[in-house]
Design an enzyme around this catalytic site. Structure first.
Site, PDB file in Angstrom:
ATOM      1  N   SER A 102      -9.898  -0.402   7.187  1.00 23.59           N
ATOM      2  CA  SER A 102      -9.306  -0.243   5.848  1.00 23.59           C
ATOM      3  C   SER A 102      -8.601  -1.468   5.281  1.00 23.59           C
ATOM      4  O   SER A 102      -8.194  -1.460   4.126  1.00 23.59           O
ATOM      5  CB  SER A 102      -8.327   0.933   5.839  1.00 23.59           C
ATOM      6  OG  SER A 102      -9.015   2.150   5.912  1.00 23.59           O
TER       7      SER A 102
ATOM      8  N   LYS B 106       0.871  -1.185   0.000  1.00 25.41           N
ATOM      9  CA  LYS B 106       0.000   0.000   0.000  1.00 25.41           C
ATOM     10  C   LYS B 106       0.904   1.228   0.000  1.00 25.41           C
ATOM     11  O   LYS B 106       1.946   1.240   0.678  1.00 25.41           O
ATOM     12  CB  LYS B 106      -0.871  -0.026   1.267  1.00 25.41           C
ATOM     13  CG  LYS B 106      -1.874   1.120   1.368  1.00 25.41           C
ATOM     14  CD  LYS B 106      -2.707   0.997   2.648  1.00 25.41           C
ATOM     15  CE  LYS B 106      -3.813   2.038   2.710  1.00 25.41           C
ATOM     16  NZ  LYS B 106      -4.643   1.917   3.940  1.00 25.41           N
TER      17      LYS B 106
ATOM     18  N   SER C 157      -9.626   2.009   3.074  1.00 27.43           N
ATOM     19  CA  SER C 157      -8.771   2.769   2.196  1.00 27.43           C
ATOM     20  C   SER C 157      -7.753   1.923   1.430  1.00 27.43           C
ATOM     21  O   SER C 157      -7.165   2.428   0.482  1.00 27.43           O
ATOM     22  CB  SER C 157      -8.022   3.812   3.025  1.00 27.43           C
ATOM     23  OG  SER C 157      -7.120   3.180   3.922  1.00 27.43           O
TER      24      SER C 157
END
Lengths: 95, 488
Positions: free
Chosen positions: B175, B76, B151
């Site tokens: 997330s 990420k 997210s």
């Protein structure tokens, strides 16, 4: 509670974010509805309940006051927007 | 190649079926060919990845390979990667090249794993749909009209699409789990303090935890083994026993006590999602578990408490983006104040600015006790609910989200509506307990995840349950049509 544009302008200065007049109205609307959501908390009796800031109620771990890493000044300064002679450059602060 | 699990790739590398350089090159070629549909990557690090793959092949030849040696994965874009652009999905860090590597990144690299690139995300991890990225929304590989969740939406889409076998994620309010649920993946948010936060750009420091997003529980255990452990560089890292998360996967579930909180099945839950979850719970019962009705009376308060605490901590953490030391700086500032205010107005997106302002307000003079301290008191009530429940049962199960993935654009106008989507995930972050999502069915072709929450540091138990459930179901093996179902 509902926020006015003047409240948003004050918050924006504290947050160091420039907002236009149009944006201030938008933020006043969205922040007001978020505050309404937050106000649900006020109906709950929390007398005698200690605030929880760390899930384990752990306190900050301290270490001995010794140098543990190398000086990386050049690496850190290389990624700055403006530097000179090992200093960060910003607009003039004092006349 | 694309639908193989991490462990299958690891086995193939051991058997010499292909080299790490070959699979890394294949994966990068595949991402270049297919990711335009999903927008799951922000940057690829092709040259560095091939260099790491070459080193992994040499290490294997020298007889020093570990499970992850030569296995490609993605980070990420919230994880600082030394020498590789780390944007956090923001214009503010569009050209930011960290001079150091996160602890999680260092640990994965030390095993010989190969990082192929950085995945898209909601800006600074603020969002539940991955529509708040400066680099554009991510699309769900199961349905290109749907969000992948957020997210960690880019990590979820990349693994679901079969572009990489595993990716890192972070979970501040759901997330990892919600995108795992929306994309049919196994994702785990470990206990707060289990995985080092050092080098992960901070959003809300008392809630943030990193974890893996994979196809199977067995893969997630392998990734977590590499990622977890005490780190002196993170002041909230916990010095506790570190088990082998793969060791207990095969334990039977006989006698396991599973709590079902009625508040997780109240109004607002899509009845079809509820059906999937109840079928899954019955299957867990058939594996020997005992199902017990419980109550988490303060669940609903997790939304206001979280949406005070997280923005407050964010407003403090994001004050570092001032145009002085790194990141974006506005053109031609008139003076210092103008530089701060325009740099931040131009560098941050709308949702990030909104949360910074909410947090600034909640922490400001006259409101601190009414909002921030009040939220922290409620946070303790929520923790107490979990402590009480987990003294009666071993784990808690429920849905991860009220619905399957929603349509792109359907919630972007109303931030409060988007926040309400997080109802089932926020409480685990507030309490700091571990929680995960495992694939449990589909509603109209869109995946649904089963939420498993456990006691502090009980990640191995959660992974054991998910693994056992995955032995009697095949939801986790299903892949979207967009993968072309090649490979495995």
């Amino acid at each position: 509670m509902a926020l006015e544009n003047a409240d948003i302008e004050k918050i924006a200065i504290l947050a160091r974010i420039q907002v236009t007049a149009t944006e201030a109205s938008d933020y006043a609307n969205s922040l007001s509805s978020i505050l309404m959501l937050m106000d649900q908390m006020q109906q709950v009796n929390t007398d005698g309940i200690e605030p929880l800031s760390n899930p384990h109620d752990a306190s900050q771990r301290l270490r001995s006051d010794q140098v543990t890493c190398d000086n990386q000044r050049d690496a850190f300064m290389a990624i700055a927007p403006a530097t000179e002679k090992g200093l960060y450059l910003v607009p003039k602060v004092i006349d | 190649m694309t639908n193989k699990t991490l462990i299958q790739i690891s086995n193939d590398l051991s058997a010499g079926i292909y080299s790490s350089r070959e699979i890394t090159q294949d994966i990068i070629t595949d991402i270049k060919a297919r990711d335009h549909q999903f927008n799951s990557f922000i940057n690829l690090s092709e040259d560095l990845a091939l260099e790491q793959a070459g080193a992994a092949d040499a290490r294997r030849a020298a007889g020093k390979a570990e499970l992850l040696t030569g296995v490609p994965f993605a980070h990420k874009d919230l994880f600082c990667t030394q020498g590789v652009i780390t944007t956090c999905g923001s214009k503010m860090l569009e050209n930011f090249i960290p001079p150091y590597e996160s602890t999680v990144g260092q640990r994965l690299l030390a095993t010989g794993a190969v990082c192929v690139g950085k995945t898209n995300m909601d800006e600074f991890a603020m969002g539940s749909s991955n529509e708040n990225s400066y680099f554009g929304a991510v699309k769900n590989p199961w349905d290109l009209n749907a969000v992948p969740g957020g997210s960690s939406g880019g990590s979820a889409a990349a693994v679901a699409a079969g572009l990489v076998p595993a990716a890192t994620g972070t979970d501040t309010g759901g997330s990892i789990r919600q995108p795992a649920s929306f994309c049919n993946l196994t994702g785990i948010k470990p206990t707060y303090g289990r995985v080092s936060r050092f080098g992960i750009v901070a959003f809300a420091s008392s809630l943030d935890q990193a974890g893996p997003m994979c196809k199977t529980a067995a893969d997630a255990a392998v990734m977590l083994n590499a990622m977890a452990g005490f780190d002196a560089q993170d002041s909230t890292s916990m010095q506790v026993e570190l088990p082998d998360f793969s060791a207990d996967l095969e334990q039977p579930l006989t006698g396991l006590k599973v709590g079902l909180p009625k508040e997780f099945f109240g109004p607002g839950l899509d009845p079809q999602v509820a059906d999937c979850i109840m079928v899954a719970v019955k299957q867990v019962e058939a594996l020997g578990a005992q199902i017990i009705d419980i109550s988490m009376p303060n669940l609903e308060l997790s939304i206001p408490a979280y949406y005070v605490i997280a923005p407050s901590e964010a407003s403090s953490n994001l004050s570092r983006f001032d145009g002085v030391r790194y990141g974006y700086r506005c053109d031609q500032p008139q003076d210092l104040m103008d530089m701060y205010c325009r740099t931040r107005a131009e560098g941050f997106g709308t949702e990030v600015k909104r949360r910074i302002m909410v947090g600034t307000y909640a922490l400001s003079e006259g409101y601190y006790d009414a909002y921030y301290v009040k939220a922290q008191r409620i946070r303790r009530l929520i923790k107490n609910d979990f402590v009480r429940a987990l003294s009666q049962v071993d784990v808690i199960m429920g849905p991860v989200a009220p619905t399957a993935a929603f349509d792109l654009g359907s919630n972007t106008k109303d931030s409060v509506a988007m926040y309400l989507e997080d109802i089932y995930t926020l409480s685990a972050n507030l309490a700091g307990i571990p929680a995960m999502s495992t694939p449990a069915g589909f509603v109209n072709g869109r995946p649904v995840g089963l939420h498993i929450m456990g006691n502090y540091f009980a990640e191995a138990k959660l992974l054991n349950i998910a693994h056992q459930y995955q032995q009697i179901t095949d939801w986790h093996l299903q892949t979207p049509a967009s993968n072309g179902n090649k490979g495995a």
